[in-house]
Design an enzyme around this catalytic site. Structure first.
Site, PDB file in Angstrom:
ATOM      1  N   ASP A 156     108.718  41.068  56.488  1.00 17.50           N
ATOM      2  CA  ASP A 156     107.719  40.014  56.479  1.00 17.50           C
ATOM      3  C   ASP A 156     106.582  40.280  57.465  1.00 17.50           C
ATOM      4  O   ASP A 156     105.408  40.171  57.108  1.00 17.50           O
ATOM      5  CB  ASP A 156     108.393  38.673  56.792  1.00 17.50           C
ATOM      6  CG  ASP A 156     107.403  37.538  56.917  1.00 17.50           C
ATOM      7  OD1 ASP A 156     107.171  36.839  55.923  1.00 17.50           O
ATOM      8  OD2 ASP A 156     106.858  37.343  58.026  1.00 17.50           O
ATOM      9  N   VAL A 188     105.839  34.953  54.200  1.00 18.82           N
ATOM     10  CA  VAL A 188     105.771  35.847  53.044  1.00 18.82           C
ATOM     11  C   VAL A 188     107.155  35.964  52.403  1.00 18.82           C
ATOM     12  O   VAL A 188     107.289  35.937  51.171  1.00 18.82           O
ATOM     13  CB  VAL A 188     105.212  37.223  53.429  1.00 18.82           C
ATOM     14  CG1 VAL A 188     105.209  38.158  52.225  1.00 18.82           C
ATOM     15  CG2 VAL A 188     103.797  37.092  53.982  1.00 18.82           C
ATOM     16  N   ASP A 189     108.188  36.083  53.215  1.00 20.20           N
ATOM     17  CA  ASP A 189     109.549  36.084  52.675  1.00 20.20           C
ATOM     18  C   ASP A 189     109.832  34.794  51.903  1.00 20.20           C
ATOM     19  O   ASP A 189     110.398  34.823  50.806  1.00 20.20           O
ATOM     20  CB  ASP A 189     110.568  36.208  53.814  1.00 20.20           C
ATOM     21  CG  ASP A 189     110.896  37.646  54.167  1.00 20.20           C
ATOM     22  OD1 ASP A 189     110.586  38.547  53.370  1.00 20.20           O
ATOM     23  OD2 ASP A 189     111.469  37.870  55.246  1.00 20.20           O
ATOM     24  N   LEU A 190     109.463  33.663  52.486  1.00 24.52           N
ATOM     25  CA  LEU A 190     109.747  32.381  51.848  1.00 24.52           C
ATOM     26  C   LEU A 190     108.982  32.230  50.545  1.00 24.52           C
ATOM     27  O   LEU A 190     109.553  31.808  49.522  1.00 24.52           O
ATOM     28  CB  LEU A 190     109.411  31.237  52.803  1.00 24.52           C
ATOM     29  CG  LEU A 190     110.193  31.222  54.120  1.00 24.52           C
ATOM     30  CD1 LEU A 190     109.708  30.099  55.019  1.00 24.52           C
ATOM     31  CD2 LEU A 190     111.691  31.071  53.864  1.00 24.52           C
ATOM     32  N   GLY A 193     110.599  34.403  47.917  1.00 26.20           N
ATOM     33  CA  GLY A 193     111.778  33.766  47.334  1.00 26.20           C
ATOM     34  C   GLY A 193     111.411  32.721  46.312  1.00 26.20           C
ATOM     35  O   GLY A 193     112.059  32.604  45.249  1.00 26.20           O
TER      36      GLY A 193
END
Length: 419
Positions: A156, A188-190, A193
């Protein structure tokens, strides 16, 4: 009154959907937790004795019944609720066959290995598609399945920097604390997902018509660029890179935090009507008629002059006084809370955004795990909270028994370290 989720027994929207979760850390687990919350049966595969990396990303750590810290990192609990944990060493031939057998009947597989990393185990999309043409196979990587960066590891923070997000976040150069800044959570990870789960739901719908699954290629870099939203649109329209502006909105004014008599408060005026109502309430109705400030475009162009008037005005009252003054005037104004104050907020409490889940696993010292409620509120097929984030391998015997693996075979698998 806080909602009582324990009485919710309606089947979830994704009841009957079987998900094999080969992901770890955040983007993939965030995606699969959303599917699990909606009722899918998510089986999370973890390394024996080690588990998901985030089980060890602490402090902070979970606490036992006596309030003492355990060795279980709280990070893991953010994105692994409602799943079943199975330990399998996918480098072992027998474990690989078990996963292929399950994938042959699964609806969805989510993985975030490096590009090509699962091919050596016969767990890549092409291999599993041959066994199960209906399988929806979602790959999450840093940079995508193709291109010059495809085989690079992506995290991220790297992608926040690479996509331009860090360069538009933080105080301007020359201001106190100026310089690029990452967001306070791995956004960015969230977002990845969430994009991945949306793609999976779309693929499930498409399968209803075609009878066929498909491969979903989700990349953190693609998501990072996409989530630049209006900032990217501005660049594409003008060719000019936006700069950092701290808490100031580049296209709205006043839309930022202000120092008050005792703290700071957020004023988020999004249209001319709101500005006029603010000026009236603040005792400065003439400002709304001033040609420099009468429209949002004018206020943005004359931001420095507007702030020169607003900043001393905002210091004449406390934060609570400003909020009380404006809350019934349809002028967005609110506190800048700590996380602790946010969870104590009456609206947060009313919406039941803290969910305490009991966990009963042999040898586990943590009786209850607190998680954040899903923001999805479906009237007929609501989210259910049926399982706390699991202890490593908590459901291995249960799930393998469902897969037809008897006690003797499980013992043999344990003896060779495959589970």
């Amino acid at each position: 009154m806080e909602p009582d989720f324990s009485q919710n027994s309606a089947p979830g929207a994704l009841a009957g959907i079987k998900v094999l979760d080969l992901s770890r850390v955040l983007a993939g687990p965030w995606c699969t937790q959303l599917l699990a919350d909606l009722g899918a049966d998510v089986v999370k595969i973890e390394r024996p004795g080690v588990g998901d990396d985030t089980r060890h990303w602490g402090p902070p750590f979970l606490r036992d019944a006596g309030g003492q810290a355990t060795e279980q990192a709280s990070y893991y609990t953010a994105c692994n609720r409602n799943k079943r944990s199975v330990t399998l060493d996918i480098t072992r031939t027998r474990a690989q066959q078990l996963l292929r057998d399950f994938a042959a009947t699964a609806d969805v597989l989510v993985e975030n290995f490096k590009v090509g990393g699962l091919a050596r185990y016969g767990l890549d999309y092409d291999s599993l598609k041959a066994l199960n043409p209906r399988l929806i196979y979602c790959s999450i990587t840093g940079f995508g399945q193709d291109g010059p960066y495809a085989r690079r590891a992506g995290y991220d923070l790297m992608v926040q920097a690479a996509c331009g997000l860090m360069d538009i976040t933080g105080q301007p150069d020359g201001a106190p604390g100026g310089g690029p800044l990452k967001a306070g959570v791995a956004v960015v990870d969230l977002f990845t997902g969430l994009y991945a789960s949306n793609a999976i739901l779309a693929a499930l719908h498409a399968r209803e018509r075609s009878g066929l699954g498909q491969h979903i290629d989700t990349a953190l870099l693609d998501v990072g660029v996409a989530m630049l939203a209006n900032q990217a649109a501005g660049f594409l329209a003008t060719g000019e890179s936006p700069g950092r502006a701290g808490n100031v909105h580049p296209s709205l004014a006043p839309y930022q935090d202000f120092a008050t008599r005792d703290a700071r408060v957020l004023l988020a005026i999004g249209n001319d009507g709101q500005f006029a109502r603010f000026c009236q309430a603040a005792g400065q109705p003439a400002w709304a008629q001033d040609e420099r400030f009468a429209t949002n475009t004018a206020r943005v162009r004359n931001r420095a002059e507007l702030l020169a008037l607003l900043q001393p005005l905002m210091r004449t009252r406390t934060s609570d006084e400003w909020i009380a003054l404006l809350q019934d005037k349809a002028v967005p104004c609110g506190p800048i809370n700590t996380v602790a104050r946010a969870f104590a907020d009456p609206q947060v409490r009313h919406r039941g955004l803290r969910v305490d889940l009991p966990r009963q696993a042999p040898g586990d010292a943590v009786p209850v795990v607190s998680t954040v409620a899903s923001p999805l509120r479906l009237s007929r097929t609501p989210v259910r909270y049926h399982g706390a984030p699991p202890v490593l391998g908590q459901h291995t015997d249960e799930v393998l028994a469902e897969w037809g693996v008897g006690p003797a075979e499980r013992a043999s698998l344990r003896a060779e370290g495959a589970i």
